[in-house]
Design a protein around this motif. Structure first.
Motif, PDB file in Angstrom:
ATOM      1  N   ASP A 128       0.848  -1.197   0.000  1.00 16.14           N
ATOM      2  CA  ASP A 128       0.000   0.000   0.000  1.00 16.14           C
ATOM      3  C   ASP A 128       0.881   1.244   0.000  1.00 16.14           C
ATOM      4  O   ASP A 128       1.974   1.238   0.556  1.00 16.14           O
ATOM      5  N   GLY A 129       0.366   2.293  -0.569  1.00 15.08           N
ATOM      6  CA  GLY A 129       1.064   3.579  -0.556  1.00 15.08           C
ATOM      7  C   GLY A 129       0.108   4.651  -0.092  1.00 15.08           C
ATOM      8  O   GLY A 129      -0.203   5.582  -0.827  1.00 15.08           O
ATOM      9  N   ASP A 130      -0.427   4.503   1.108  1.00 13.00           N
ATOM     10  CA  ASP A 130      -1.487   5.362   1.609  1.00 13.00           C
ATOM     11  C   ASP A 130      -1.000   6.771   1.941  1.00 13.00           C
ATOM     12  O   ASP A 130       0.084   6.947   2.497  1.00 13.00           O
ATOM     13  N   ALA A 131      -1.813   7.755   1.608  1.00 14.74           N
ATOM     14  CA  ALA A 131      -1.467   9.147   1.891  1.00 14.74           C
ATOM     15  C   ALA A 131      -2.728   9.962   2.109  1.00 14.74           C
ATOM     16  O   ALA A 131      -3.740   9.745   1.440  1.00 14.74           O
ATOM     17  N   ILE A 132      -2.637  10.890   3.055  1.00 13.75           N
ATOM     18  CA  ILE A 132      -3.721  11.842   3.301  1.00 13.75           C
ATOM     19  C   ILE A 132      -3.118  13.235   3.374  1.00 13.75           C
ATOM     20  O   ILE A 132      -2.095  13.447   4.028  1.00 13.75           O
ATOM     21  N   PHE A 133      -3.762  14.157   2.700  1.00 12.58           N
ATOM     22  CA  PHE A 133      -3.344  15.560   2.689  1.00 12.58           C
ATOM     23  C   PHE A 133      -4.414  16.390   3.381  1.00 12.58           C
ATOM     24  O   PHE A 133      -5.586  16.024   3.376  1.00 12.58           O
ATOM     25  N   ALA A 134      -4.000  17.494   3.975  1.00 10.85           N
ATOM     26  CA  ALA A 134      -4.947  18.367   4.676  1.00 10.85           C
ATOM     27  C   ALA A 134      -4.855  19.782   4.132  1.00 10.85           C
ATOM     28  O   ALA A 134      -3.778  20.239   3.740  1.00 10.85           O
ATOM     29  N   LEU A 135      -5.993  20.444   4.140  1.00 10.81           N
ATOM     30  CA  LEU A 135      -6.022  21.854   3.765  1.00 10.81           C
ATOM     31  C   LEU A 135      -7.070  22.568   4.588  1.00 10.81           C
ATOM     32  O   LEU A 135      -7.978  21.954   5.149  1.00 10.81           O
ATOM     33  N   ALA A 136      -6.922  23.887   4.647  1.00  5.20           N
ATOM     34  CA  ALA A 136      -7.856  24.724   5.395  1.00  5.20           C
ATOM     35  C   ALA A 136      -8.193  25.943   4.551  1.00  5.20           C
ATOM     36  O   ALA A 136      -7.303  26.562   3.972  1.00  5.20           O
ATOM     37  N   THR A 137      -9.471  26.278   4.507  1.00  6.37           N
ATOM     38  CA  THR A 137      -9.889  27.444   3.726  1.00  6.37           C
ATOM     39  C   THR A 137      -9.693  28.745   4.484  1.00  6.37           C
ATOM     40  O   THR A 137      -9.605  29.795   3.869  1.00  6.37           O
ATOM     41  N   GLY A 138      -9.691  28.680   5.811  1.00  8.45           N
ATOM     42  CA  GLY A 138      -9.543  29.886   6.614  1.00  8.45           C
ATOM     43  C   GLY A 138     -10.806  30.725   6.685  1.00  8.45           C
ATOM     44  O   GLY A 138     -10.767  31.878   7.130  1.00  8.45           O
ATOM     45  N   ALA A 139     -11.939  30.175   6.266  1.00 12.09           N
ATOM     46  CA  ALA A 139     -13.201  30.921   6.300  1.00 12.09           C
ATOM     47  C   ALA A 139     -13.614  31.276   7.726  1.00 12.09           C
ATOM     48  O   ALA A 139     -14.282  32.284   7.948  1.00 12.09           O
ATOM     49  N   ILE A 140     -13.228  30.450   8.672  1.00 17.19           N
ATOM     50  CA  ILE A 140     -13.492  30.740  10.085  1.00 17.19           C
ATOM     51  C   ILE A 140     -12.159  31.067  10.732  1.00 17.19           C
ATOM     52  O   ILE A 140     -11.255  30.231  10.772  1.00 17.19           O
ATOM     53  N   ALA A 141     -12.051  32.285  11.218  1.00 15.96           N
ATOM     54  CA  ALA A 141     -10.801  32.736  11.835  1.00 15.96           C
ATOM     55  C   ALA A 141     -10.774  32.355  13.309  1.00 15.96           C
ATOM     56  O   ALA A 141     -11.802  32.069  13.916  1.00 15.96           O
ATOM     57  N   GLY A 142      -9.598  32.372  13.875  1.00 15.17           N
ATOM     58  CA  GLY A 142      -9.450  32.115  15.299  1.00 15.17           C
ATOM     59  C   GLY A 142      -8.571  30.919  15.562  1.00 15.17           C
ATOM     60  O   GLY A 142      -8.291  30.112  14.676  1.00 15.17           O
ATOM     61  N   THR A 143      -8.133  30.814  16.787  1.00 12.87           N
ATOM     62  CA  THR A 143      -7.287  29.704  17.213  1.00 12.87           C
ATOM     63  C   THR A 143      -8.149  28.458  17.328  1.00 12.87           C
ATOM     64  O   THR A 143      -9.243  28.498  17.894  1.00 12.87           O
TER      65      THR A 143
END
Length: 181
Positions: A128-143
């Motif tokens: 297997d060559g499993d991979a997951i990528f993450a992204l964020a739109t930043g539509a909601i600001a804050g910590t």
């Protein structure tokens, strides 16, 4: 995309692409899109039941890779994937409308791999060559709490994998979950 190749491709099943989203209390949404092409079986984490994977020798039922693995000897000369070429890759992307730093996005992607382990058994094999990528739109600001977003990402990934197996349609030689009784 196929799954359940532990007994060879002739006993595998069709899989595909699935998606899911989880909405958290404060309006943060975490979604997953997963292309499921794995050596292992697809297991519904809610029930522990195999829904797609290695078929029985007659092709009419599911053999359950967990049972097959328990009967294999562990002490042998390792071979890269044995007779399974390294052509199995489950790819996923998780996205949130929150704001994440690069470090937080990496952490979310790492935690999201837990979703693979909940719904694909076995997972992360040498074939297997499993991979997951993450992204964020930043539509909601804050910590944000990246661990909470990661947990939601793992849940969404597992659900997306199950949906991919259930939504798949058969092709020549590869029945889909909906084709088995």
């Amino acid at each position: 995309a196929t799954v359940g190749k532990l007994a060879g491709r002739e006993r595998a099943m069709k899989a595909g692409i699935g998606s899911a989203e989880i909405q958290l209390r404060d309006g943060v949404i975490v979604a997953a899109l997963v292309a499921v092409n794995a050596v292992g079986d697809i297991v519904d984490p809610a029930t522990g039941r195999v829904i797609a994977g290695v078929r029985t020798e007659d092709g009419k039922g599911l053999a359950d890779a967990r049972t097959m693995l328990r009967s294999r000897p562990a002490l042998r000369q390792p071979q890269r994937g044995g007779d399974l070429p390294a052509m199995n890759t489950t790819l996923g992307i998780v996205a949130t409308n929150a704001t994440l730093t690069k470090t937080q996005a990496t952490r979310v992607a790492q935690i999201a791999h837990d979703g693979l382990a909940r719904a694909i058994l076995p997972v992360h094999t040498a074939s297997d060559g499993d991979a997951i990528f993450a992204l964020a739109t930043g539509a909601i600001a804050g910590t944000v709490d990246a661990d909470l977003i990661g947990w939601a990402a793992a849940e969404a990934v597992a659900l997306a994998i199950v949906r991919a197996a259930r939504a798949a349609t058969s092709i020549a030689g590869y029945p889909a979950a909906r084709d088995l009784k």
